[in-house]
Design an enzyme around this catalytic site. Structure first.
Site, PDB file in Angstrom:
ATOM      1  N   LYS A 172       2.799   4.518   1.000  1.00 53.91           N
ATOM      2  CA  LYS A 172       3.248   5.104   2.269  1.00 53.91           C
ATOM      3  C   LYS A 172       2.919   6.595   2.183  1.00 53.91           C
ATOM      4  O   LYS A 172       3.547   7.343   1.444  1.00 53.91           O
ATOM      5  CB  LYS A 172       4.743   4.888   2.464  1.00 53.91           C
ATOM      6  CG  LYS A 172       5.232   5.402   3.798  1.00 53.91           C
ATOM      7  CD  LYS A 172       6.651   4.919   4.062  1.00 53.91           C
ATOM      8  CE  LYS A 172       7.118   5.265   5.456  1.00 53.91           C
ATOM      9  NZ  LYS A 172       7.149   6.701   5.711  1.00 53.91           N
TER      10      LYS A 172
ATOM     11  N   ASP B 254       2.712  10.411   2.986  1.00 54.65           N
ATOM     12  CA  ASP B 254       3.668  11.328   3.610  1.00 54.65           C
ATOM     13  C   ASP B 254       2.921  12.403   4.391  1.00 54.65           C
ATOM     14  O   ASP B 254       2.712  13.509   3.917  1.00 54.65           O
ATOM     15  CB  ASP B 254       4.538  11.956   2.513  1.00 54.65           C
ATOM     16  CG  ASP B 254       5.810  12.551   3.080  1.00 54.65           C
ATOM     17  OD1 ASP B 254       6.060  12.399   4.289  1.00 54.65           O
ATOM     18  OD2 ASP B 254       6.558  13.182   2.301  1.00 54.65           O
TER      19      ASP B 254
ATOM     20  N   GLU C 122       0.853  -1.200   0.000  1.00 50.17           N
ATOM     21  CA  GLU C 122       0.000   0.000   0.000  1.00 50.17           C
ATOM     22  C   GLU C 122       0.881   1.239   0.000  1.00 50.17           C
ATOM     23  O   GLU C 122       2.033   1.188   0.426  1.00 50.17           O
ATOM     24  CB  GLU C 122      -0.909  -0.003   1.229  1.00 50.17           C
ATOM     25  CG  GLU C 122      -0.129   0.046   2.521  1.00 50.17           C
ATOM     26  CD  GLU C 122      -0.981  -0.295   3.743  1.00 50.17           C
ATOM     27  OE1 GLU C 122      -1.553   0.644   4.283  1.00 50.17           O
ATOM     28  OE2 GLU C 122      -1.050  -1.474   4.126  1.00 50.17           O
TER      29      GLU C 122
ATOM     30  N   LYS D 230      11.180   2.511   0.026  1.00 47.58           N
ATOM     31  CA  LYS D 230      11.161   3.944  -0.272  1.00 47.58           C
ATOM     32  C   LYS D 230      11.390   4.207  -1.761  1.00 47.58           C
ATOM     33  O   LYS D 230      12.130   3.475  -2.427  1.00 47.58           O
ATOM     34  CB  LYS D 230      12.266   4.658   0.532  1.00 47.58           C
ATOM     35  CG  LYS D 230      12.131   4.508   2.036  1.00 47.58           C
ATOM     36  CD  LYS D 230      10.850   5.099   2.596  1.00 47.58           C
ATOM     37  CE  LYS D 230      10.955   6.538   2.972  1.00 47.58           C
ATOM     38  NZ  LYS D 230      11.678   6.887   4.150  1.00 47.58           N
TER      39      LYS D 230
ATOM     40  N   CYS E 186      37.771  24.920  19.053  1.00 47.04           N
ATOM     41  CA  CYS E 186      38.627  25.084  20.233  1.00 47.04           C
ATOM     42  C   CYS E 186      40.113  25.078  19.887  1.00 47.04           C
ATOM     43  O   CYS E 186      40.950  25.305  20.760  1.00 47.04           O
ATOM     44  CB  CYS E 186      38.330  24.011  21.274  1.00 47.04           C
ATOM     45  SG  CYS E 186      38.933  22.383  20.814  1.00 47.04           S
TER      46      CYS E 186
ATOM     47  N   CYS F  41      38.018  16.029  17.045  1.00 46.92           N
ATOM     48  CA  CYS F  41      38.677  17.007  17.895  1.00 46.92           C
ATOM     49  C   CYS F  41      39.096  16.291  19.174  1.00 46.92           C
ATOM     50  O   CYS F  41      38.322  15.540  19.754  1.00 46.92           O
ATOM     51  CB  CYS F  41      37.694  18.117  18.215  1.00 46.92           C
ATOM     52  SG  CYS F  41      38.165  19.093  19.636  1.00 46.92           S
TER      53      CYS F  41
ATOM     54  N   CYS G  80      36.350  21.405  24.638  1.00 45.35           N
ATOM     55  CA  CYS G  80      35.887  21.992  23.377  1.00 45.35           C
ATOM     56  C   CYS G  80      34.432  22.435  23.524  1.00 45.35           C
ATOM     57  O   CYS G  80      33.545  21.615  23.753  1.00 45.35           O
ATOM     58  CB  CYS G  80      36.009  20.961  22.254  1.00 45.35           C
ATOM     59  SG  CYS G  80      35.310  21.544  20.704  1.00 45.35           S
TER      60      CYS G  80
ATOM     61  N   CYS H 292      40.726  21.695  15.445  1.00 43.06           N
ATOM     62  CA  CYS H 292      39.292  21.915  15.611  1.00 43.06           C
ATOM     63  C   CYS H 292      38.986  23.393  15.375  1.00 43.06           C
ATOM     64  O   CYS H 292      39.615  24.260  15.988  1.00 43.06           O
ATOM     65  CB  CYS H 292      38.877  21.499  17.014  1.00 43.06           C
ATOM     66  SG  CYS H 292      37.200  21.984  17.428  1.00 43.06           S
TER      67      CYS H 292
ATOM     68  N   TYR I 107      -4.944   2.853   8.390  1.00 46.82           N
ATOM     69  CA  TYR I 107      -4.201   1.699   7.867  1.00 46.82           C
ATOM     70  C   TYR I 107      -3.691   0.741   8.941  1.00 46.82           C
ATOM     71  O   TYR I 107      -3.076  -0.264   8.632  1.00 46.82           O
ATOM     72  CB  TYR I 107      -3.030   2.159   6.989  1.00 46.82           C
ATOM     73  CG  TYR I 107      -2.102   3.172   7.656  1.00 46.82           C
ATOM     74  CD1 TYR I 107      -1.361   2.832   8.773  1.00 46.82           C
ATOM     75  CD2 TYR I 107      -1.960   4.452   7.135  1.00 46.82           C
ATOM     76  CE1 TYR I 107      -0.521   3.751   9.376  1.00 46.82           C
ATOM     77  CE2 TYR I 107      -1.120   5.379   7.729  1.00 46.82           C
ATOM     78  CZ  TYR I 107      -0.404   5.019   8.854  1.00 46.82           C
ATOM     79  OH  TYR I 107       0.424   5.927   9.445  1.00 46.82           O
TER      80      TYR I 107
END
Ligand code: IVH
Length: 701
Positions: free
Chosen positions: A128, A130, A126, A326, A420, A440, A446, A417, A238
């Site tokens: 799907k 949205d 069936e 999908k 930091c 990092c 950090c 990083c 459903y």
């Protein structure tokens, strides 16, 4: 005003009296403020009342009133939707992205059920839809409650809103419906209605919705029911849960009943005995997708026979008997304007593509993930290039390939990083393999990591503190008042210590929202085991793993003692064995827990945090079953069901399924061919059962 007695100097009797007085005064102030829009106290006076109440409760926890103002925010009404606990969790679906995934899905079902080759499995296919899922409770045929999905366990009560949808019957038609049932389905908006709504919104100078799903969700979740009523929302039924009596033998039949009872059901559902038939249904729906007039993002396959659905059951968050196949993601072409580096909770540096905004499948995309530096090298992407991007469902958009070279310089990943300045390195594991992610090394030093961890700690799947989202966490962090999780529970004091004005005077707060936030924080001083563990943000210990630990150990104290023992005594210890023996738990999670508990910073943080919050024990899933809370091990060949089915059934009855026998094992179920586990169980005096004895034991459960 008379100067109040310091909290430290209060006798229990005086404290009790004062808590009663405060409860009354705060209630009156709330009434005045929220209901009548006429505050009769200044912000500072109001804050002082609440703070004094908290301080007295903290000193005399046994005197905390059942109607404590700390549990209450505002005057009740108008404060958003009430919570609604689902009678059975609202689950999500696993995804299939290819035909092979569908083949494997059906094969897995056959293996689980132990079907003979000649025996066909019928499945439905069936669309799907949205939209957003909604659960409708019917008692004696009357709609009594409508709840959104929420976190799957607890949603929002949107009954008044749902009653305005003409697709949702207030009363079930016909007969044969169970006395009590939750009917589930999807609220959605058609393309035509969406376009008309956006035209009206834009005309009125209001913000337009990005897509029909957002429009449906935004329209249903309106505090003003009049607005919901004016929006063209529709509903397809459903699924169902918690039916008080059986009403169908197959999925097909169940959906036909929904139609008899007055629901709209999707007319495109088909049924097939073969994988080829399912794939054909998928291709057909993919073909007709553009002309349906509403958004669908795939096809859902469900095992038709309900007795098989029952046997297949669930794995953590999704049923074994259904899957969503999908549709391929939607794509578009745009220009890569720059690459930013984001630092995540675990310190990983993620390159993020900054794009010239482009519409992909109805949504404007201006950022996309580039995953890591190897991916950038593989794509050969440089700033200035024209790239193809794709977006699938809710996932973060991705850069797929370079369409045209912009002539820019190759990208170089920073080795420090960006937040930091600590070195950012790629770990090499025991096998000599280099991690794809650069991390990092600053740890909690950090700020990016600290902030991300705090955001995770308060997020919906962890402590779920209302009104404390990413924005507030960032603000509190920057002001220096919340640097570690425990600071959240000391917010008022931390603000005062920092010499800042009370929260109620901060920009964007005010007395009402400040009080509301403090109350929401206090409401989480009692936190469920799994949420707490997930909130700690330990690598490899996410929501599912946290749930597994909670279900196995039930008590936080016992669990944490096992983690400490495992870390101290190493992989040969009994504690380590117990952690590793839990069905579904792997070495990565146990290893990460050991690393976490060994780090002194973490131990300090945890003990400070535990002085502020109480971790609730998990209650055994099905306490009335004869095997609830028992540790069960299966060995040898089972003849009446597969090993997976046996384990799943035992877990569903509240047993803890383990892979190894130890002194903690309560029952060993041994089939023919059982070897060393049986010998060990016998030597330890563990009760052993044959498969037939086991089935007899759980027959009535
Ligand atoms: S069945 C226990 N059927 O998809 C399984 N779900 O990704 C219950 N959805 O939360 C779901 N159309 O909101 C099912 N025909 C359909 C559906 C559908 C859309 C949504 C639903 C669910 C999500 C899972």
């Amino acid at each position: 005003m008379i100067k109040p007695v310091p909290v430290d100097a209060l006798t229990p009797e005086a404290a009790e009296e004062e808590l009663a007085r405060l409860a009354e005064a705060i209630r009156e102030a709330d009434e005045a403020y929220y209901r009548n829009d006429a505050p009769d106290l200044t912000d500072a006076e109001y804050d002082a009342l609440r703070q004094r109440n908290l301080a007295i409760e903290a000193r005399f926890p046994e005197l905390r009133r059942a109607d404590s103002p700390a549990d209450r925010v505002g005057a009740g009404a108008g404060e958003g939707f009430a919570k609604a606990a689902h009678a059975a969790p609202m689950l999500s679906l696993d995804n299939a992205f290819s035909d092979e995934d569908v083949v494997e899905f059906v094969a897995r079902i056959r293996r689980f059920l132990g079907l003979d080759e000649g025996e066909a499995v019928a499945l439905t296919a069936e669309p799907k839809i949205d939209g957003l899922s909604l659960s409708l409770t019917f008692e004696n045929g009357q709609l009594t409650r409508a709840a959104t999905r929420g976190d799957g366990q607890v949603g929002e009560d949107v009954t008044a809103n749902a009653r305005t949808l003409s697709d949702i019957p207030a009363k079930l038609n016909g007969k044969g419906w169970p006395d009590r049932i939750e009917i589930r389905g999807e609220v959605y908006m058609s393309h035509a209605d969406f376009a008309a709504l956006n035209a009206r919104e834009s005309e009125a100078g209001r913000k337009v919705f990005a897509n029909p799903r957002n429009a449906a969700a935004g329209s249903l979740r309106q505090l003003d029911v009049g607005i919901t009523k004016s929006r063209p929302l529709r509903f397809f039924a459903y699924a169902w849960a918690a039916a008080s009596a059986p009403f169908a033998a197959t999925q097909t039949e169940a959906v036909a009943r929904f139609a008899d009872w007055g629901f709209q059901v999707n007319p495109l559902m088909t049924r097939s005995d073969s994988v080829d038939g399912l794939i054909k249904a998928y291709r057909d729906l993919e073909q007709s997708r553009a002309g349906l007039g509403y958004d669908i993002d795939g096809v859902v396959y469900k095992v038709d026979h309900l007795d098989w659905q029952q046997r297949l059951g669930f794995v953590s968050r999704a049923p074994r008997w259904a899957i969503a196949h999908k549709f391929p993601a939607e794509k578009a072409t745009t220009v890569l304007e720059g690459i930013d580096i984001q630092v995540g909770r675990t310190g990983s540096l993620t390159p993020v593509a900054r794009l010239t905004p482009v519409t992909v499948g109805g949504v404007v995309v201006s950022n996309a993930t580039l995953h890591n530096e190897d991916e950038i090298a593989r794509l050969g992407v440089k700033v200035g290039d024209t790239v193809e991007v794709q977006r699938a469902g809710d996932v973060i958009p991705q850069v797929l390939r370079v369409v045209a070279d912009g002539g820019g310089a190759p990208f170089e990943m920073p080795d420090a990083c960006p937040v930091c300045g600590s070195a950012a390195v790629r770990d090499v594991d025991d096998k000599g393999e280099t991690d794809v992610r650069r991390r990092c090394t600053g740890g909690l030093v950090c700020p990016a990591q600290a902030v991300e961890r705090l955001k995770h700690f308060v997020s919906r799947k962890s402590l779920d503190i209302d009104g404390l989202g990413a924005k507030q966490v960032q603000l509190f962090y920057e002001k220096g008042v919340v640097r570690a999780p425990q600071d959240i529970f000391r917010l008022t004091a931390r603000i005062a210590e920092a010499g800042l004005p009370p929260l109620a005077e901060w920009d964007g707060f005010g007395p009402a929202s400040a009080a509301k936030l403090i109350a929401a924080i206090d409401a989480r001083r009692n936190v469920p085991f799994a949420r707490f563990l997930n909130g700690l943000g330990i690598r490899h210990v996410g929501q599912t793993t946290s749930n597994q630990f909670a279900r196995h150990f039930l008590s936080w104290k016992t669990f944490w003692a096992a983690v400490e023992d495992a870390a101290e005594q190493g992989p040969d210890s009994e504690a380590f064995g117990e952690l590793m023996g839990i069905d579904g738990i792997g070495g990565a999670a146990v290893g990460a827990l050991c690393v976490f508990v060994t780090e002194p910073h973490n131990r300090e943080m945890l003990s400070a945090l535990l002085s502020e919050v109480m971790v609730q024990d998990e209650t055994a899933a099905a306490s009335d079953s004869p095997v609830a809370g028992k540790t069960v091990v299966f060995t040898g060949t089972l003849e009446q069901m597969t090993r997976d089915e046996a384990k799943a059934r035992a877990s569903a009855l509240g047993a803890k399924v383990s892979g190894s026998v130890s002194a903690k094992t309560d029952i060993l179920v041994a089939g023919p061919g059982a070897g060393s586990k049986l010998t060990k169980a016998e030597s330890l005096g563990v009760k052993t059962l044959t498969e037939a004895e086991w089935l007899a034991l759980i027959a009535d459960a």
